[in-house]
Design an enzyme around this catalytic site. Structure first.
Site, PDB file in Angstrom:
ATOM      1  N   SER A 132      32.496 -37.412  18.132  1.00 42.53           N
ATOM      2  CA  SER A 132      33.932 -37.445  18.416  1.00 42.53           C
ATOM      3  C   SER A 132      34.183 -38.426  19.547  1.00 42.53           C
ATOM      4  O   SER A 132      33.296 -38.670  20.373  1.00 42.53           O
ATOM      5  CB  SER A 132      34.420 -36.048  18.838  1.00 42.53           C
ATOM      6  OG  SER A 132      35.745 -36.094  19.336  1.00 42.53           O
TER       7      SER A 132
ATOM      8  N   TYR B 104      33.523 -28.160  24.206  1.00 40.53           N
ATOM      9  CA  TYR B 104      33.511 -28.996  23.001  1.00 40.53           C
ATOM     10  C   TYR B 104      33.225 -30.442  23.373  1.00 40.53           C
ATOM     11  O   TYR B 104      32.361 -31.092  22.768  1.00 40.53           O
ATOM     12  CB  TYR B 104      34.853 -28.896  22.277  1.00 40.53           C
ATOM     13  CG  TYR B 104      34.985 -29.844  21.103  1.00 40.53           C
ATOM     14  CD1 TYR B 104      34.448 -29.518  19.862  1.00 40.53           C
ATOM     15  CD2 TYR B 104      35.650 -31.064  21.235  1.00 40.53           C
ATOM     16  CE1 TYR B 104      34.561 -30.382  18.782  1.00 40.53           C
ATOM     17  CE2 TYR B 104      35.765 -31.939  20.167  1.00 40.53           C
ATOM     18  CZ  TYR B 104      35.226 -31.594  18.945  1.00 40.53           C
ATOM     19  OH  TYR B 104      35.341 -32.466  17.889  1.00 40.53           O
TER      20      TYR B 104
ATOM     21  N   LYS C 186      29.882 -32.811  22.316  1.00 45.00           N
ATOM     22  CA  LYS C 186      29.932 -34.088  21.607  1.00 45.00           C
ATOM     23  C   LYS C 186      29.223 -35.187  22.402  1.00 45.00           C
ATOM     24  O   LYS C 186      28.585 -36.074  21.818  1.00 45.00           O
ATOM     25  CB  LYS C 186      31.384 -34.470  21.305  1.00 45.00           C
ATOM     26  CG  LYS C 186      32.043 -33.562  20.270  1.00 45.00           C
ATOM     27  CD  LYS C 186      31.249 -33.532  18.967  1.00 45.00           C
ATOM     28  CE  LYS C 186      31.897 -32.688  17.896  1.00 45.00           C
ATOM     29  NZ  LYS C 186      31.141 -32.702  16.617  1.00 45.00           N
TER      30      LYS C 186
END
Length: 256
Positions: free
Chosen positions: A148, A163, A167
């Site tokens: 991402s 999160y 990533k």
């Protein structure tokens, strides 16, 4: 000279391949001629999606239930796919989860939930695939890790530090695997989307979506299908000299 990307006679495993970006990539692989093994965890419609892909594109496509966080289970399922649909030539490690909270509210369970799928799950899949290729002597394997743009930025005003950190971790993991497995002729690359119309962005209210889209030079969220082209390229022989790279498909977000 005609430039086409053909995955005929190939077999691609797509984790989380029954919805969102993963579904678009499963469809794109099938459209390019590849057999597709869709990995899902709990979705009830995965087998229906696989059947639809098989009928539409005229290729083998089957859905397999597997929790990517369970290392032994991943090995079993990947071996089964290799026997039933393979030989497997490529992997799209797409499965991922997010928990949106303020940092003061996070706990270890949140951390484990996110990292178990987004990092350890990706490693399990890449390891299982690389082991099969090593055991069988296959030397053209390609792994595409879906990371991402959050590997590089904080995505404020969203509060999802676990999160984002996962990533960043998985992008560096991919680079390490690319370096280690290059001698085996296994390529590993990262595809890092920006804002895409998926279940993960559907929780945003319209005001927040408009705010985020306004920060993208192209002024919109991407469609899932707009992620597929780069993945197909990275899986194909056209990208035979590409490994260890992280490619941002973000509408120019990181240069804004």
């Amino acid at each position: 000279m005609t430039f086409t990307i053909d995955l005929k006679d190939q077999c691609i495993i797509v984790t989380g391949g029954n919805r969102g970006i993963g579904l678009a990539m499963s469809q794109a692989c099938a459209d390019a001629g590849a057999a597709v093994g869709i990995i899902y965890n709990s979705a009830k419609d995965a087998e229906d999606r696989a059947s639809e892909i098989s009928k539409k594109y005229g290729v083998k496509c089957k859905a397999y239930q597997c929790d990517v966080g369970q290392q032994h289970k991943v090995k079993e399922v990947f071996k089964k796919i290799n026997e039933e649909l393979g030989p497997v030539t490529g992997l799209i490690a797409n499965a991922g989860v997010s928990v949106v909270k303020e940092a003061l509210q996070y706990n270890k369970d949140d951390f484990n939930k996110i990292f178990d799928v987004n990092v350890f799950g990706v490693f399990n899949c890449a390891q299982a695939m690389a082991q099969i290729w090593t055991d069988t002597g296959f030397q053209r394997g390609s792994v595409v890790i879906i990371s991402s743009m959050s590997s590089q930025i904080c995505n404020r005003p969203l509060t999802q530090c676990f999160y984002n950190s996962s990533k960043a971790a998985v992008s560096n993991l991919g680079k390490c695997l690319a370096a280690e497995w290059a001698e085996k002729s296994i390529r590993v690359n990262m595809l890092s989307p920006g804002y895409v119309k998926t279940d993960q962005t559907s929780h945003m209210d319209q005001k927040l979506r408009d705010f985020q889209a306004d920060g993208v030079p192209l002024k919109r969220f991407a469609e899932p299908e707009e992620m597929a082209g780069q993945a197909i390229l990275l899986l194909s022989p056209k990208a035979s000299y590409m490994t260890g790279g992280e490619y941002f498909v973000d509408g120019g977000n990181l240069v804004w």
